[in-house]
Design a protein around this motif. Structure first.
Motif, mmCIF file in Angstrom:
data_model
loop_
_atom_site.group_PDB
_atom_site.id
_atom_site.type_symbol
_atom_site.label_atom_id
_atom_site.label_comp_id
_atom_site.label_asym_id
_atom_site.label_seq_id
_atom_site.Cartn_x
_atom_site.Cartn_y
_atom_site.Cartn_z
ATOM 1 N N ALA A 70 30.352 23.264 33.819
ATOM 2 C CA ALA A 70 31.042 23.989 34.888
ATOM 3 C C ALA A 70 32.105 23.127 35.559
ATOM 4 N N LEU A 71 31.789 21.853 35.787
ATOM 5 C CA LEU A 71 32.737 20.976 36.465
ATOM 6 C C LEU A 71 33.720 20.330 35.505
ATOM 7 N N GLY A 72 33.426 20.382 34.215
ATOM 8 C CA GLY A 72 34.307 19.753 33.237
ATOM 9 C C GLY A 72 35.376 20.671 32.685
ATOM 10 N N THR A 73 35.291 21.962 32.996
ATOM 11 C CA THR A 73 36.286 22.919 32.528
ATOM 12 C C THR A 73 37.323 23.144 33.631
ATOM 13 N N PRO A 74 38.522 23.588 33.252
ATOM 14 C CA PRO A 74 39.555 23.842 34.276
ATOM 15 C C PRO A 74 39.088 24.864 35.291
ATOM 16 N N ARG A 75 39.546 24.712 36.518
ATOM 17 C CA ARG A 75 39.205 25.671 37.567
ATOM 18 C C ARG A 75 40.277 25.630 38.651
ATOM 19 N N ASN A 76 40.283 26.665 39.480
ATOM 20 C CA ASN A 76 41.232 26.762 40.576
ATOM 21 C C ASN A 76 40.444 26.913 41.869
ATOM 22 N N ARG A 85 21.333 20.233 33.839
ATOM 23 C CA ARG A 85 22.417 19.272 34.042
ATOM 24 C C ARG A 85 23.600 19.556 33.106
ATOM 25 N N ARG A 86 23.309 19.941 31.864
ATOM 26 C CA ARG A 86 24.401 20.176 30.918
ATOM 27 C C ARG A 86 25.288 21.333 31.363
ATOM 28 N N LEU A 87 24.691 22.331 32.054
ATOM 29 C CA LEU A 87 25.491 23.446 32.549
ATOM 30 C C LEU A 87 26.371 23.018 33.717
ATOM 31 N N ALA A 122 26.786 12.444 39.730
ATOM 32 C CA ALA A 122 27.004 11.012 39.947
ATOM 33 C C ALA A 122 25.693 10.238 40.076
ATOM 34 N N ASN A 123 24.569 10.945 40.233
ATOM 35 C CA ASN A 123 23.274 10.307 40.421
ATOM 36 C C ASN A 123 22.304 10.884 39.393
ATOM 37 N N ASP A 124 21.797 10.039 38.499
ATOM 38 C CA ASP A 124 20.935 10.531 37.418
ATOM 39 C C ASP A 124 19.451 10.523 37.787
ATOM 40 N N SER A 125 19.132 10.431 39.088
ATOM 41 C CA SER A 125 17.719 10.425 39.487
ATOM 42 C C SER A 125 17.078 11.806 39.358
ATOM 43 N N CYS A 126 17.890 12.867 39.318
ATOM 44 C CA CYS A 126 17.382 14.227 39.148
ATOM 45 C C CYS A 126 17.884 14.787 37.827
ATOM 46 N N GLN A 127 17.006 15.507 37.137
ATOM 47 C CA GLN A 127 17.389 16.050 35.834
ATOM 48 C C GLN A 127 18.166 17.369 35.969
ATOM 49 N N ASP A 128 17.725 18.239 36.865
ATOM 50 C CA ASP A 128 18.338 19.556 37.022
ATOM 51 C C ASP A 128 18.453 19.893 38.503
ATOM 52 N N VAL A 129 19.087 21.041 38.777
ATOM 53 C CA VAL A 129 19.212 21.561 40.144
ATOM 54 C C VAL A 129 18.383 22.839 40.237
ATOM 55 N N VAL A 130 17.678 23.018 41.355
ATOM 56 C CA VAL A 130 16.973 24.270 41.588
ATOM 57 C C VAL A 130 17.507 24.878 42.888
ATOM 58 N N VAL A 131 17.923 26.140 42.802
ATOM 59 C CA VAL A 131 18.473 26.849 43.951
ATOM 60 C C VAL A 131 17.401 27.772 44.521
ATOM 61 N N ILE A 164 30.653 22.616 45.291
ATOM 62 C CA ILE A 164 31.303 21.637 44.416
ATOM 63 C C ILE A 164 30.876 20.221 44.786
ATOM 64 N N ARG A 165 30.842 19.940 46.080
ATOM 65 C CA ARG A 165 30.469 18.593 46.524
ATOM 66 C C ARG A 165 29.035 18.266 46.126
ATOM 67 N N ILE A 166 28.146 19.243 46.268
ATOM 68 C CA ILE A 166 26.746 19.018 45.894
ATOM 69 C C ILE A 166 26.625 18.737 44.404
ATOM 70 N N LEU A 167 27.308 19.539 43.591
ATOM 71 C CA LEU A 167 27.194 19.369 42.146
ATOM 72 C C LEU A 167 27.833 18.060 41.679
ATOM 73 N N GLU A 168 28.940 17.677 42.301
ATOM 74 C CA GLU A 168 29.569 16.400 41.948
ATOM 75 C C GLU A 168 28.637 15.233 42.290
ATOM 76 N N GLY A 169 27.981 15.316 43.444
ATOM 77 C CA GLY A 169 27.024 14.276 43.812
ATOM 78 C C GLY A 169 25.833 14.240 42.877
ATOM 79 N N PHE A 170 25.392 15.400 42.444
ATOM 80 C CA PHE A 170 24.279 15.487 41.496
ATOM 81 C C PHE A 170 24.626 14.781 40.186
#
Length: 206
Positions: free
Chosen positions: A75-81, A69-71, A48-57, A40-46
């Motif tokens: 993922a972070l914009g929908t409700p979660r527990n 990025r849209r995914l 917050a910074n638009d220098s990267c377009q997508d994430v690669v795992v 979660i912390r990694i994705l939130e930081g991603f």
């Protein structure tokens, strides 16, 4: 990292060995330093910074995945527990049950788009038996992992558990894919009664 299509990607790793291989292949000088962070912390930081377009795992790993990025925004914009997910990862039933009691706690349901009754999905039962275990999810990606065609509904956690009792579910599964936990009807009923007693300002039932 630079992708073949020219996009700049944020590289994250599930294994230290993959990170070392990529680092060495790139010819970076000096020692490599690994930093462990929650997803979660990694994705939130991603976001917050638009220098990267997508994430690669696991880039260049045996199995690799690029996440647009849209995914991540979805993922972070929908409700979660998150508390319930952490409890599942820790294997703590006590923490899991407690994660449903906060007033803001949420659980999600997956609904098939062609079902006019908008019923939530159940776990597949053994051959010859009707499904009776309703699935409640901790996040939208967990719903999509079970079936990307499912529509997502969210509700307060206690309301979702109360609904499961109301339709006569034979049990509740928290998430469909590991880690998961199954709640028996008695456990669900006890949680709902405790929550209702708190709302009414009464002592919790023994």
């Amino acid at each position: 990292m630079r992708a073949p299509d020219g996009a700049t990607l944020l590289a994250v790793y599930a294994r230290a060995a993959t990170a070392r291989t990529v680092f060495e292949a790139a010819g970076h000088p000096g020692p490599m330093r690994l930093e462990r962070r929650s997803g979660i912390r990694i994705l939130e930081g991603f976001l917050a910074n638009d220098s990267c377009q997508d994430v690669v795992v696991e880039p260049n790993g045996e199995v690799s995945c690029r996440i647009e990025r849209r995914l991540v925004e979805w993922a972070l914009g929908t409700p979660r527990n998150d508390a319930a997910k952490r409890a599942l990862l820790a294997g703590s039933m006590q923490q899991l049950l407690g994660s449903f009691m906060a007033p803001t706690a949420t659980l999600l349901m997956g609904v098939r788009p062609d079902d006019p009754q908008q019923r939530p999905v159940f776990l597949r039962a053994e051959e010859g038996r009707d499904p009776d275990t309703i699935v409640l999810f901790t996040s939208a990606p967990e719903v999509a992992a079970m079936d990307p065609e499912l529509q997502i509904r969210s509700a307060p956690a206690v309301a979702a558990l109360r609904y499961a009792l109301g339709i006569g579910a034979g049990g509740v599964s928290i998430n469909a894919l590991g880690p998961t936990a199954r709640l028996e009807p008695g456990q669900v009923r006890e949680l709902v009664e405790i929550a209702e007693a708190r709302e009414a300002g009464q002592p919790a039932p023994e």
